[in-house]
Design an enzyme around this catalytic site. Structure first.
Site, PDB file in Angstrom:
ATOM      1  CG  HIS A 182      20.882  58.367  78.979  1.00  0.00           C
ATOM      2  ND1 HIS A 182      21.252  57.286  78.211  1.00  0.00           N
ATOM      3  CD2 HIS A 182      21.728  59.358  78.642  1.00  0.00           C
ATOM      4  CE1 HIS A 182      22.263  57.624  77.445  1.00  0.00           C
ATOM      5  NE2 HIS A 182      22.582  58.867  77.684  1.00  0.00           N
ATOM      6  CD  GLU A 228      20.154  61.142  75.710  1.00  0.00           C
ATOM      7  OE1 GLU A 228      20.432  62.229  75.199  1.00  0.00           O
ATOM      8  OE2 GLU A 228      20.709  60.095  75.357  1.00  0.00           O
ATOM      9  CG  HIS A 235      26.377  57.416  70.439  1.00  0.00           C
ATOM     10  ND1 HIS A 235      25.598  58.343  69.787  1.00  0.00           N
ATOM     11  CD2 HIS A 235      26.103  57.566  71.761  1.00  0.00           C
ATOM     12  CE1 HIS A 235      24.883  59.021  70.681  1.00  0.00           C
ATOM     13  NE2 HIS A 235      25.185  58.579  71.883  1.00  0.00           N
TER      14      HIS A 235
HETATM   15 ZN   LIG Z   1      24.090  59.951  76.760  1.00  0.00          ZN
END
Ligand SMILES: [Zn+2]
Length: 457
Positions: free
Chosen positions: A280, A326, A424
């Site tokens: 993604h 995504e 993240h």
């Molecule tokens: Zn990912």
């Protein structure tokens, strides 16, 4: 002793005349050598991370990444490169968040925090309220409105360190981030603070999507670092009460037009039967989206480059797909499936690489037992390059419904131990990716696609 054994075994292959296996191992070696010597995945990742940077859906950077990967796919030798338009959510973080906890004696402790993706902001004045810790959804239910109403709920649900599979720990504890804010709102909480989903204790807040329901009010939600979470929890356990203050500036804007990017090598024998490989293109905004999922994108582009450079003429049409959105909506994956079904496309196989650019370990497969067994026969051919298992399991968020179009689904499984150090968070930068590990991932993905293309499923 071992040397002699190998020699004898090698001679036996000659005697038994297994040309297919021998040819395949030669071909896979050729692919691997080309990727390790001439691969472009690392250079392309540098561009995505350092020349563009974070790629939140709907952002100007996401659009730059669309244009850049379209160019990379052309340079890789794709016969056709095109865009699939799709509308995506446009969430923005706004100015950097602030927050602290304050004890009864007035002392303030600043927090390392970030707003959760798709969350609403607090407004300029922020939100202050007593803090209440919960360590499970059961505990939240027991506290109910009497214990939660008007408060800020602190979900302290650490990833379980006893699981070897970090993704399993992420799946369990991740419920706090994905569903916690909506569940706390149900009991009248005014905001939520979640412990970051990180394997280790450090100072990074890790963002990620939260999902509200239409039934209850949308309340602001942030993640705090695991260090902060450990410390706050230790104080609360000593019966030290805190008020928390949070100020966030995020907002959800109207949907905007974005794209999946697709590059194809047209199949020589079965041009209307598709093998998809993808990652993604969007990423969270705190780092550079290097492991998540710049790595999967550049590896998928590398599959196209390596097939062309090795002189392979695939039977099926091979598609590398950069899926958009995504992270906070999945609209790109939905669009790809929608178009596949509308076009009555025959999909044979799909692989997603979205677990980081680390050392390859294997593949997980969503298919019937006999199809899994068929793929497992290839393990030995890939073992020189890092694959030690091909087993039943999940695939990837962007492709996991492509079985509706007929595809056997696969997930590339690199080593999972360090992924949640960076996932993240601001630590997910180009420097966190090893060139060799990234390339080896592309080697295994290309080799598996080569075998599936040649022998079918
Ligand atoms: Zn990912």
């Amino acid at each position: 002793m071992m040397r002699k054994y190998i020699f004898v075994f090698g001679a036996l292959i000659g005697v038994l005349n297994l040309p297919a296996q021998v040819n395949d191992s030669v071909m896979i070696k050729k692919i691997a050598d080309d990727i390790m010597l001439n691969g472009k995945a690392y250079d392309n990742l540098y561009y995505l991370c350092k020349k563009i940077g974070a790629r939140l859906s709907g952002s100007a950077n996401a659009q730059k990444a669309v244009e850049a990967t379209a160019r990379m796919l052309k340079e890789a030798g794709a016969d056709t490169v095109y865009l699939q338009p799709c509308m995506v959510p446009h969430w923005i973080r706004g100015a950097k968040e602030t927050g602290y906890v304050q004890s009864a004696n007035g002392k303030k402790y600043n927090l390392k925090l970030c707003a959760l993706g798709n969350s609403v902001g607090t407004g300029a004045q922020g939100i202050a309220a007593p803090l209440v810790q919960v360590q499970s959804f059961d505990e939240l239910d027991r506290l109910g409105a009497a214990g939660v109403k008007g408060k800020i709920v602190f979900f302290n649900m650490p990833m379980n360190p006893t699981y070897f599979e970090t993704f399993r720990a992420y799946g369990e504890s991740g419920r706090s981030r994905v569903f916690g804010p909506a569940k706390a709102a149900q009991y009248g909480a005014v905001a939520v603070m979640v412990r970051s989903l990180a394997s280790n204790v450090d100072d990074y807040p890790h963002t990620g999507v939260t999902v509200y329901t239409d039934t209850f009010s949308k309340i602001p939600a942030v993640a705090i670092s695991t260090n902060n979470a450990e410390w706050i929890s230790s104080q609360l356990n000593k019966k030290i009460a805190f008020t928390a203050y949070l100020q966030t500036n995020c907002a959800m804007l109207p949907d905007v037009l974005s794209y999946n990017v697709v590059g194809e090598i047209r199949g020589s024998q079965l041009p209307h039967a598709y093998i998809t490989v993808g990652g993604h293109l969007d990423s969270w905004d705190l780092g550079e989206g290097a492991h998540d999922d710049g790595a999967g994108c550049v590896q998928s582009i590398e599959v196209i480059r390596a097939i062309k450079a090795s002189g392979l003429v695939p039977r099926h049409t091979i598609r590398a797909v950069m899926f958009m959105n995504e992270e906070n909506g999945g609209r790109g994956g939905d669009k790809y499936l929608e178009l596949a079904l509308a076009g009555k496309e025959k999909h044979v196989f799909a692989i997603e690489s979205d677990e980081g650019g680390f050392t390859p370990r294997g593949f997980t497969i969503t298919a019937s037992d006999s199809q899994v067994a068929r793929l497992q026969q290839y393990t030995s051919l890939l073992s020189n390059y890092g694959t030690s298992f091909i087993k039943k399991g999940g695939s990837g968020a962007d492709i996991n419904e492509l079985d509706k179009a007929g595809a056997v689904l696969a997930g590339f499984s690199p080593d999972p131990q360090r992924y949640f150090d960076v996932h993240h968070a601001a630590a997910d930068v180009f420097e966190a990716v090893s060139k060799r590990e990234l390339q080896l991932g592309a080697v295994n993905m290309t080799a598996l696609i080569y075998l599936v293309d040649k022998y079918g499923l």
